[in-house]
Design a protein around this motif. Structure first.
Motif, mmCIF file in Angstrom:
data_model
loop_
_atom_site.group_PDB
_atom_site.id
_atom_site.type_symbol
_atom_site.label_atom_id
_atom_site.label_comp_id
_atom_site.label_asym_id
_atom_site.label_seq_id
_atom_site.Cartn_x
_atom_site.Cartn_y
_atom_site.Cartn_z
ATOM 1 N N ASP A 1 0.834 -1.189 0.000
ATOM 2 C CA ASP A 1 0.000 0.000 0.000
ATOM 3 C C ASP A 1 0.874 1.246 0.000
ATOM 4 O OD1 ASP A 1 0.680 -0.752 2.773
ATOM 5 O OD2 ASP A 1 -0.413 1.086 3.246
ATOM 6 N N GLY A 2 1.132 1.838 -1.088
ATOM 7 C CA GLY A 2 1.994 2.996 -1.188
ATOM 8 C C GLY A 2 1.545 4.157 -0.328
ATOM 9 N N LYS A 3 0.341 4.143 0.224
ATOM 10 C CA LYS A 3 -0.199 5.262 0.994
ATOM 11 C C LYS A 3 -0.635 4.803 2.372
ATOM 12 C CE LYS A 3 -1.289 8.705 -0.718
ATOM 13 N NZ LYS A 3 -0.627 9.904 -0.413
ATOM 14 N N LYS A 4 -0.815 5.784 3.271
ATOM 15 C CA LYS A 4 -1.282 5.508 4.628
ATOM 16 C C LYS A 4 -2.686 4.910 4.626
ATOM 17 C CE LYS A 4 0.779 9.695 5.903
ATOM 18 N NZ LYS A 4 0.552 11.017 6.396
ATOM 19 N N ASP A 5 -3.495 5.281 3.624
ATOM 20 C CA ASP A 5 -4.884 4.823 3.605
ATOM 21 C C ASP A 5 -5.063 3.493 2.888
ATOM 22 O OD1 ASP A 5 -4.538 5.488 0.962
ATOM 23 O OD2 ASP A 5 -6.300 6.743 0.812
ATOM 24 N N GLY A 6 -3.961 2.877 2.432
ATOM 25 C CA GLY A 6 -4.059 1.573 1.802
ATOM 26 C C GLY A 6 -4.222 1.622 0.297
ATOM 27 N N SER A 7 -4.340 2.810 -0.302
ATOM 28 C CA SER A 7 -4.453 2.869 -1.755
ATOM 29 C C SER A 7 -3.080 2.627 -2.366
ATOM 30 C CB SER A 7 -4.993 4.230 -2.204
ATOM 31 O OG SER A 7 -4.043 5.244 -1.966
ATOM 32 N N ALA A 8 -3.053 2.347 -3.650
ATOM 33 C CA ALA A 8 -1.793 2.019 -4.306
ATOM 34 C C ALA A 8 -1.174 3.223 -4.998
ATOM 35 C CB ALA A 8 -2.024 0.907 -5.329
ATOM 36 N N LYS A 9 -1.623 4.448 -4.693
ATOM 37 C CA LYS A 9 -1.048 5.638 -5.314
ATOM 38 C C LYS A 9 0.416 5.753 -4.944
ATOM 39 C CE LYS A 9 -4.901 8.795 -5.721
ATOM 40 N NZ LYS A 9 -5.466 10.042 -5.212
ATOM 41 N N ASP A 10 1.199 6.303 -5.847
ATOM 42 C CA ASP A 10 2.615 6.535 -5.629
ATOM 43 C C ASP A 10 2.785 7.755 -4.739
ATOM 44 O OD1 ASP A 10 5.333 6.904 -5.792
ATOM 45 O OD2 ASP A 10 5.337 7.470 -7.904
ATOM 46 N N ASP B 1 -2.662 15.269 -1.860
ATOM 47 C CA ASP B 1 -3.387 14.023 -1.646
ATOM 48 C C ASP B 1 -4.168 14.117 -0.347
ATOM 49 O OD1 ASP B 1 -2.460 12.623 -3.913
ATOM 50 O OD2 ASP B 1 -0.583 12.169 -2.896
ATOM 51 N N LEU B 2 -5.432 13.782 -0.418
ATOM 52 C CA LEU B 2 -6.290 13.711 0.761
ATOM 53 C C LEU B 2 -6.829 12.293 0.794
ATOM 54 C CD1 LEU B 2 -7.621 15.040 3.183
ATOM 55 C CD2 LEU B 2 -9.396 15.918 1.660
ATOM 56 N N SER B 3 -6.056 11.406 1.423
ATOM 57 C CA SER B 3 -6.312 9.967 1.415
ATOM 58 C C SER B 3 -6.409 9.488 -0.025
ATOM 59 C CB SER B 3 -7.535 9.623 2.255
ATOM 60 O OG SER B 3 -7.246 9.876 3.612
ATOM 61 N N LYS B 4 -7.509 8.879 -0.440
ATOM 62 C CA LYS B 4 -7.553 8.337 -1.804
ATOM 63 C C LYS B 4 -7.964 9.376 -2.841
ATOM 64 C CE LYS B 4 -12.247 6.431 -1.898
ATOM 65 N NZ LYS B 4 -13.015 5.229 -2.163
ATOM 66 N N TYR B 5 -8.220 10.601 -2.417
ATOM 67 C CA TYR B 5 -8.620 11.684 -3.320
ATOM 68 C C TYR B 5 -7.488 12.684 -3.491
ATOM 69 C CZ TYR B 5 -13.284 9.898 -2.374
ATOM 70 O OH TYR B 5 -14.373 9.077 -2.260
ATOM 71 N N HIS B 6 -7.669 13.582 -4.465
ATOM 72 C CA HIS B 6 -6.851 14.779 -4.566
ATOM 73 C C HIS B 6 -7.711 15.913 -4.027
ATOM 74 C CE1 HIS B 6 -4.679 12.374 -7.628
ATOM 75 N NE2 HIS B 6 -3.648 12.992 -7.096
ATOM 76 N N ALA B 7 -7.082 16.971 -3.577
ATOM 77 C CA ALA B 7 -7.806 18.137 -3.100
ATOM 78 C C ALA B 7 -7.013 19.380 -3.462
ATOM 79 C CB ALA B 7 -8.024 18.059 -1.591
ATOM 80 N N GLU B 8 -7.721 20.504 -3.557
ATOM 81 C CA GLU B 8 -7.090 21.788 -3.850
ATOM 82 C C GLU B 8 -7.318 22.726 -2.667
ATOM 83 O OE1 GLU B 8 -7.101 25.269 -7.280
ATOM 84 O OE2 GLU B 8 -8.965 24.213 -6.828
ATOM 85 N N GLY C 1 -17.079 7.789 5.411
ATOM 86 C CA GLY C 1 -17.062 6.888 6.557
ATOM 87 C C GLY C 1 -15.692 6.420 6.997
ATOM 88 N N LYS C 2 -14.615 6.977 6.395
ATOM 89 C CA LYS C 2 -13.263 6.549 6.750
ATOM 90 C C LYS C 2 -12.417 7.768 7.125
ATOM 91 C CE LYS C 2 -13.394 2.618 3.639
ATOM 92 N NZ LYS C 2 -12.871 2.032 2.426
ATOM 93 N N PRO C 3 -11.503 7.611 8.083
ATOM 94 C CA PRO C 3 -10.609 8.716 8.425
ATOM 95 C C PRO C 3 -9.786 9.132 7.208
ATOM 96 C CG PRO C 3 -10.402 6.937 10.023
ATOM 97 C CD PRO C 3 -11.253 6.422 8.891
ATOM 98 N N ALA C 4 -9.633 10.434 7.034
ATOM 99 C CA ALA C 4 -8.885 10.958 5.888
ATOM 100 C C ALA C 4 -8.010 12.108 6.360
ATOM 101 C CB ALA C 4 -9.842 11.436 4.810
ATOM 102 N N ALA C 5 -6.811 12.202 5.792
ATOM 103 C CA ALA C 5 -5.911 13.292 6.112
ATOM 104 C C ALA C 5 -4.934 13.492 4.962
ATOM 105 C CB ALA C 5 -5.144 13.009 7.404
ATOM 106 N N GLY C 6 -4.493 14.725 4.813
ATOM 107 C CA GLY C 6 -3.512 15.040 3.788
ATOM 108 C C GLY C 6 -2.804 16.338 4.122
ATOM 109 N N ASP C 7 -1.521 16.412 3.779
ATOM 110 C CA ASP C 7 -0.710 17.585 4.032
ATOM 111 C C ASP C 7 -0.601 18.448 2.782
ATOM 112 O OD1 ASP C 7 1.556 15.545 5.957
ATOM 113 O OD2 ASP C 7 -0.191 16.665 6.645
ATOM 114 N N PHE C 8 -0.624 19.761 2.974
ATOM 115 C CA PHE C 8 -0.492 20.707 1.879
ATOM 116 C C PHE C 8 0.603 21.708 2.212
ATOM 117 C CE2 PHE C 8 -3.451 22.576 4.822
ATOM 118 C CZ PHE C 8 -3.018 23.894 4.914
ATOM 119 N N LYS C 9 1.147 22.349 1.189
ATOM 120 C CA LYS C 9 2.133 23.409 1.366
ATOM 121 C C LYS C 9 2.051 24.314 0.153
ATOM 122 C CE LYS C 9 6.983 24.284 2.286
ATOM 123 N NZ LYS C 9 8.303 23.700 2.541
ATOM 124 N N GLU C 10 1.743 25.601 0.437
ATOM 125 C CA GLU C 10 1.663 26.565 -0.676
ATOM 126 C C GLU C 10 3.043 26.921 -1.174
ATOM 127 O OE1 GLU C 10 -2.032 29.360 -0.637
ATOM 128 O OE2 GLU C 10 -0.982 29.607 1.260
#
Length: 161
Positions: A32-41, A57-64, A152-161
């Motif tokens: 699982d390349g990610k903390k949430d178990g997805s296979a994203k690089d 990256d916001l768990s299995k999603y992207h976010a802006e 229904g699942k915990p999600a987290a992601g770090d951003f930096k402008e």
């Protein structure tokens, strides 16, 4: 002559052993390349978001992540794999936690914790989450984390402008 052939073969084997055969480089990444178990690089690079903000990256999603300094408002858009298409998710709210930063003039902007509420919710899902804080009126490069429960699942992601 026979000695030369054996010497050549021996040197080739030694060279392969030292350099490696390269099989590891072509083996696909497993697990699982990610903390949430997805296979994203974990090392992929994002461009600018559809509104000029920073994509992360916001768990299995992207976010802006975008900030309107005049309104003292932060917006997080949930995006699909193409990093452009708004993607509705089921999330009651999200939280942005920023780190301490400084303006170009050197003014310290303390850390903030901002609750983001869904905008334009339809069928219990939204792709736009907005919150306000007076500290967002400072023009600075913000860095931090977006967290919450998505679908229904915990999600987290770090951003930096």
């Amino acid at each position: 002559m026979r000695y030369a052939k054996f010497l050549g073969l021996g040197l080739t084997l030694v060279a392969l052993a030292v350099a490696g055969c390269g099989a590891q480089a072509t083996t696909p990444k497993t697990g699982d390349g990610k903390k949430d178990g997805s296979a994203k690089d974990d090392n992929h690079v994002h461009g600018k978001g559809p509104n000029g903000g920073v994509v992360f990256d916001l768990s299995k999603y992207h976010a802006e992540f975008t900030v309107d300094h005049d309104k003292k408002e932060v917006t997080v858009l949930i995006l699909g794999d193409d990093e452009k298409t708004p993607t509705p998710v089921a999330a009651k709210d999200l939280t942005v936690t920023t780190k301490e930063t400084k303006t170009k003039e050197g003014k310290v902007v303390p850390p903030m914790t901002i609750k983001l509420l869904p905008q334009g919710e339809m069928g219990g899902k939204a792709f736009k989450y907005v919150g306000t804080d007076p500290g967002l009126g400072n023009v600075a490069d913000f860095e931090g984390t977006v967290s919450g429960e998505i679908d229904g699942k915990p999600a987290a992601g770090d951003f930096k402008e």
